[in-house]
Design an enzyme around this catalytic site. Structure first.
Site, mmCIF file in Angstrom:
data_model
loop_
_atom_site.group_PDB
_atom_site.id
_atom_site.type_symbol
_atom_site.label_atom_id
_atom_site.label_comp_id
_atom_site.label_asym_id
_atom_site.label_seq_id
_atom_site.Cartn_x
_atom_site.Cartn_y
_atom_site.Cartn_z
ATOM 1 N N SER A 299 0.874 -1.178 0.000
ATOM 2 C CA SER A 299 0.000 0.000 0.000
ATOM 3 C C SER A 299 0.908 1.223 0.000
ATOM 4 O O SER A 299 2.077 1.134 0.407
ATOM 5 C CB SER A 299 -0.857 -0.005 1.269
ATOM 6 O OG SER A 299 -1.545 1.215 1.414
ATOM 7 N N TYR B 70 -2.366 -0.394 10.761
ATOM 8 C CA TYR B 70 -2.436 -0.811 9.351
ATOM 9 C C TYR B 70 -1.110 -0.496 8.652
ATOM 10 O O TYR B 70 -0.556 -1.331 7.941
ATOM 11 C CB TYR B 70 -3.602 -0.092 8.664
ATOM 12 C CG TYR B 70 -3.737 -0.414 7.189
ATOM 13 C CD1 TYR B 70 -4.129 -1.685 6.767
ATOM 14 C CD2 TYR B 70 -3.481 0.548 6.210
ATOM 15 C CE1 TYR B 70 -4.255 -1.986 5.413
ATOM 16 C CE2 TYR B 70 -3.614 0.253 4.864
ATOM 17 C CZ TYR B 70 -4.004 -1.013 4.465
ATOM 18 O OH TYR B 70 -4.127 -1.315 3.124
#
Ligand code: NAP
Length: 234
Positions: free
Chosen positions: A136, A149
């Protein structure tokens, strides 16, 4: 080419699997929800594509090894693995519970390791192949309000970039993709109603296709895909 896609039941994984199948690849669909996988498989077959399904929880090493073995049998070999499955819980350090932290690490980090370990013998049996890891932008830049995260995605990045070096002499190419905002339900936060500015899940499939069909002897080792447009002002 025979490609296993984890997290294929929804969102980006569904887009990747659909794009690759429509491009002529045979896809192995893996996630927990057998019902959603069967629904996707039916859609792919109705459009003339080829696929197989296997359900497992990637947090369980034995279940993951079994499901990847099942797909390898059904597909009669594996040429590539796309480690896409992941879990986002976007909370800051005060609000994220230890259980939520564990669940994200077990899914996003352990799951990638388990699926990779399970797929490696099958890739070696094919004489080599590809592993694509979906990290990501939050795996290379801080995400205030989503520290857990980001930690899990930085781990994916570190694992993936190191894996590239570990596996290149085994004729296995490892690629790391860093998506920005992609239009999946789990990443809709706040009161976003217009999501048309985001990257479509199938567009991540298109970059996977480009990676998997790169010229022989070359590797697309890292790739960032972001929306060109900015989010609408609220
Ligand atoms: N959307 C974005 O903007 C964005 C941006 C950057 C990176 N990413 C990354 O892209 C990947 C996909 O995200 P997404 O937005 O498509 O998420 P999503 O819509 O929530 O889909 C997640 C997929 O992973 C599967 N999954 C989750 N936990 C699992 C487990 N324990 N075992 C097996 N499968 C599991 C889910 O299937 P089941 O529930 O059926 O198991 C589902 O198919 C993730 O790694 C995410 O971090 C997303």
């Amino acid at each position: 080419m025979k490609v296993i896609v984890t997290g294929a039941s929804k969102g980006i994984g569904r887009g990747i699997a659909t794009y690759l199948a429509m491009d002529g690849m045979t896809v192995g669909l893996l996630a927990r929800s057998q019902e959603l996988l069967e629904d996707l498989a039916q859609g792919i077959r109705d459009q003339g594509g080829a696929c197989e399904t296997a359900a497992c929880d990637l947090r369980d090493l034995d279940a993951t090894t079994g499901a990847i073995g099942e797909l390898a049998d059904k597909l009669e070999g594996v040429d590539a693995l796309v480690n896409n499955a992941g879990l986002v819980i976007r909370k800051n350090v005060f609000d994220l519970s230890p259980e939520e932290w564990r669940r994200m690490i077990e899914t996003n980090v352990n799951g990638v390791f388990y699926a990779t370990r399970a797929a490696l013998p099958h890739l070696q049996r094919s004489g080599g192949g590809h592993i694509i890891n979906i990290s990501s932008i939050s795996g290379k830049l801080p995400l205030p309000g989503g520290s857990g995260y980001a930690a899990s995605k930085y781990a994916v990045t570190g694992f993936s970039l190191s894996l590239f070096q570990e596996l290149r002499d085994h004729n296995i190419t490892v690629s790391t993709i860093y998506p920005g905002s992609v239009d999946s339900e789990s990443h809709r936060h706040g009161d976003q109603t217009d999501t048309s500015w985001k990257v479509a899940p199938e567009d991540v499939g298109k970059v996977c296709r480009d990676i998997l069909t790169a010229a022989s002897g070359t590797a697309i080792s890292e790739l960032e895909i972001r929306p060109l447009r900015r989010p609408p002002k609220s």
